[in-house]
Design an enzyme around this catalytic site. Structure first.
Site, PDB file in Angstrom:
ATOM      1  N   GLU A  35      14.133  -7.661  83.375  1.00 39.51           N
ATOM      2  CA  GLU A  35      13.274  -6.276  83.530  1.00 39.51           C
ATOM      3  C   GLU A  35      12.400  -6.439  84.409  1.00 39.51           C
ATOM      4  OE1 GLU A  35      12.232  -4.090  80.159  1.00 39.51           O
ATOM      5  OE2 GLU A  35      14.682  -4.406  79.462  1.00 39.51           O
ATOM      6  N   HIS A 146       8.278   6.535  84.741  1.00 39.32           N
ATOM      7  CA  HIS A 146       9.502   5.498  84.846  1.00 39.32           C
ATOM      8  C   HIS A 146      10.394   6.091  86.252  1.00 39.32           C
ATOM      9  CE1 HIS A 146      13.071   3.472  83.563  1.00 39.32           C
ATOM     10  NE2 HIS A 146      12.542   2.751  82.654  1.00 39.32           N
ATOM     11  N   ARG A 188       7.399  -0.863  87.705  1.00 38.97           N
ATOM     12  CA  ARG A 188       7.801   0.191  88.051  1.00 38.97           C
ATOM     13  C   ARG A 188       6.662   1.414  88.801  1.00 38.97           C
ATOM     14  NH1 ARG A 188       8.816   1.137  81.353  1.00 38.97           N
ATOM     15  NH2 ARG A 188      10.426   0.267  81.560  1.00 38.97           N
ATOM     16  N   HIS A 245       6.789   8.582  81.737  1.00 38.87           N
ATOM     17  CA  HIS A 245       7.183   7.536  80.172  1.00 38.87           C
ATOM     18  C   HIS A 245       6.936   7.196  79.219  1.00 38.87           C
ATOM     19  CE1 HIS A 245      10.185   4.540  78.505  1.00 38.87           C
ATOM     20  NE2 HIS A 245       9.683   3.964  79.145  1.00 38.87           N
ATOM     21  N   ARG A 280       2.476  -0.699  82.884  1.00 35.98           N
ATOM     22  CA  ARG A 280       2.511  -1.915  82.152  1.00 35.98           C
ATOM     23  C   ARG A 280       4.093  -2.272  82.378  1.00 35.98           C
ATOM     24  NH1 ARG A 280       7.101  -0.762  77.604  1.00 35.98           N
ATOM     25  NH2 ARG A 280       7.607   0.973  78.788  1.00 35.98           N
TER      26      ARG A 280
END
Length: 400
Positions: A35, A146, A188, A245, A280
């Site tokens: 990811e 997000h 992100r 998000h 995060r």
């Protein structure tokens, strides 16, 4: 971070022993996903992007079967039973619940932003309850937007999450000309910033996510959600844009979940250990819940009830209005400026005010906090956390 890295593998083994089913490869080994921001495949999933449902449904069944646990369904927490010096339990819709230790695990606050991937109830109730009881909050300026939430304005499908794992398997982000414009697996905040810039260049409300080379069987719930929205991702790219998000900030706690208010603990997204920094990394949140949840539970067992409890507070929790959600999105969205942030300081919802004050206090752009007037990162703020006291004052702290 060291605590999480060292203790997380045992959490996965424990969940497996309790019957949680994770995805495996053709040889029967855990299938590890890649990811955003990761350099190695290290994430375990269940049903592609149904990991949370798999875990919570199994654990809920275990709780229901445990005679020593009393489950109070259809009961709401209205306030914490606190005199500002110690937490003595909870004021609930069914009456007072006294306890030597109270652990909040109320989830995040990303639904305070009108455009969100979260369920409507993710309004930061835990931090509001904790702050008004006397606890400190921290890092509220850091909301992770997000990059790939479905863009269907005016419909119930707007904001549906298209998991980052699907980009890890090859989905591409395309501009208005159908050209790839960024590294889909950058952190992100970087992907979100790239999408916002491309939307500005193209004068469009979204960019396109190309899923045509993705096997629907790998992510059945994603493709089912897109079908419900009337989209066919196997024939053409789907519109996406950033949405609120995950909130890195929350109730300030130590690595055992202790807040600044004795008797009160917090775990999960309503807490702030500092673990997630300013942005995060994908899929660290469930590990955080289990690692620090266990530590908080063990620490709370050592608390003793106070000799006497004060009268319960008169204040009761009041959820945010739609006007507040609109204001938080408009004034503290993915790209911020001081004039807009100042407009939140007078908002009737306590957490909206605290977010505005925290974001005003951090005069830089870092992670999920981007300011037009301060586009660079200030190295003097490395390791600095913006803390909001129960009285609303804001201060900088360096955590060790």
């Amino acid at each position: 971070m060291r605590v999480l890295v060292e203790e997380a593998p045992a959490v996965v083994r424990d969940l497996l022993s309790r019957g949680v089913v994770f995805d495996v490869d053709h040889e029967g080994r855990l299938a590890l996903g890649l990811e955003g921001g990761h350099t190695h495949r290290r994430i375990v999933h269940a049903g592609g992007s149904q990991t949370g449902h798999e875990i919570t449904s199994k654990l809920a069944a275990m709780v229901a079967a445990q005679e020593r646990i009393e489950v109070m369904e259809r009961t709401s927490a209205l306030a914490l039973w606190s005199d500002g010096e110690r937490c003595h339990g909870v004021v609930s819709s069914e009456g007072l619940v006294g306890a030597p230790a109270t652990i909040l695990a109320t989830g995040g606050a990303a639904a305070l932003w009108r455009r969100t991937t979260n369920p409507r109830g993710a309004i930061g109730a835990g931090p509001v309850l904790a702050s008004l009881a006397g606890a400190d909050l921290a890092d509220l300026e850091f909301c992770q937007f997000h990059p790939t939430a479905l863009a269907c304005p005016g419909t119930s499908h707007d904001g549906v999450l298209i998991t980052e794992a699907i980009r890890g398997e090859g989905a591409k982000l395309l501009d208005a000309a159908g050209q790839r414009f960024t590294d889909e697996l950058a952190p992100r905040d970087a992907v979100t910033a790239a999408i916002l810039e491309q939307m500005r260049i193209d004068s469009t409300p979204s960019v396109a996510l190309d899923l045509r080379e993705i096997d629907p069987a790998r992510f059945p719930n994603v493709f089912a959600s897109l079908a419900k929205a009337g989209l066919d991702p196997q024939s053409q790219p789907v519109p996406v844009a950033p949405a609120a998000h995950y909130t890195m900030g929350g109730i300030a706690v130590d690595i055992d979940g202790r807040s600044s208010l004795p008797g009160l603990y917090a775990v999960g997204e309503c807490s702030c250990t500092g673990l997630h920094g300013a942005n995060r990394l994908a899929s660290n949140s469930l590990s955080e819940c289990f690692v620090f949840g266990e530590r908080a539970a063990r620490a709370a067992l050592g608390d003793e009830a106070a000799a006497a409890r004060p009268d319960p507070p008169e204040w009761r929790f009041d959820p945010p209005s739609q006007e507040t959600r609109d204001a938080v999105w408009r004034y503290a969205g993915p790209m911020r400026n001081p004039d807009d942030l100042a407009r939140l300081i007078s908002n009737p919802y306590p957490l909206a005010r605290a977010i505005g004050a925290s974001a005003l206090g951090r005069r830089e752009s870092r992670g999920g906090h981007l300011r037009r007037d301060c586009p660079g990162t200030n190295p003097r703020l490395d390791g600095i956390h913006v803390v909001v006291s129960s009285g609303g004052s804001v201060r900088d702290e360096e955590w060790h």
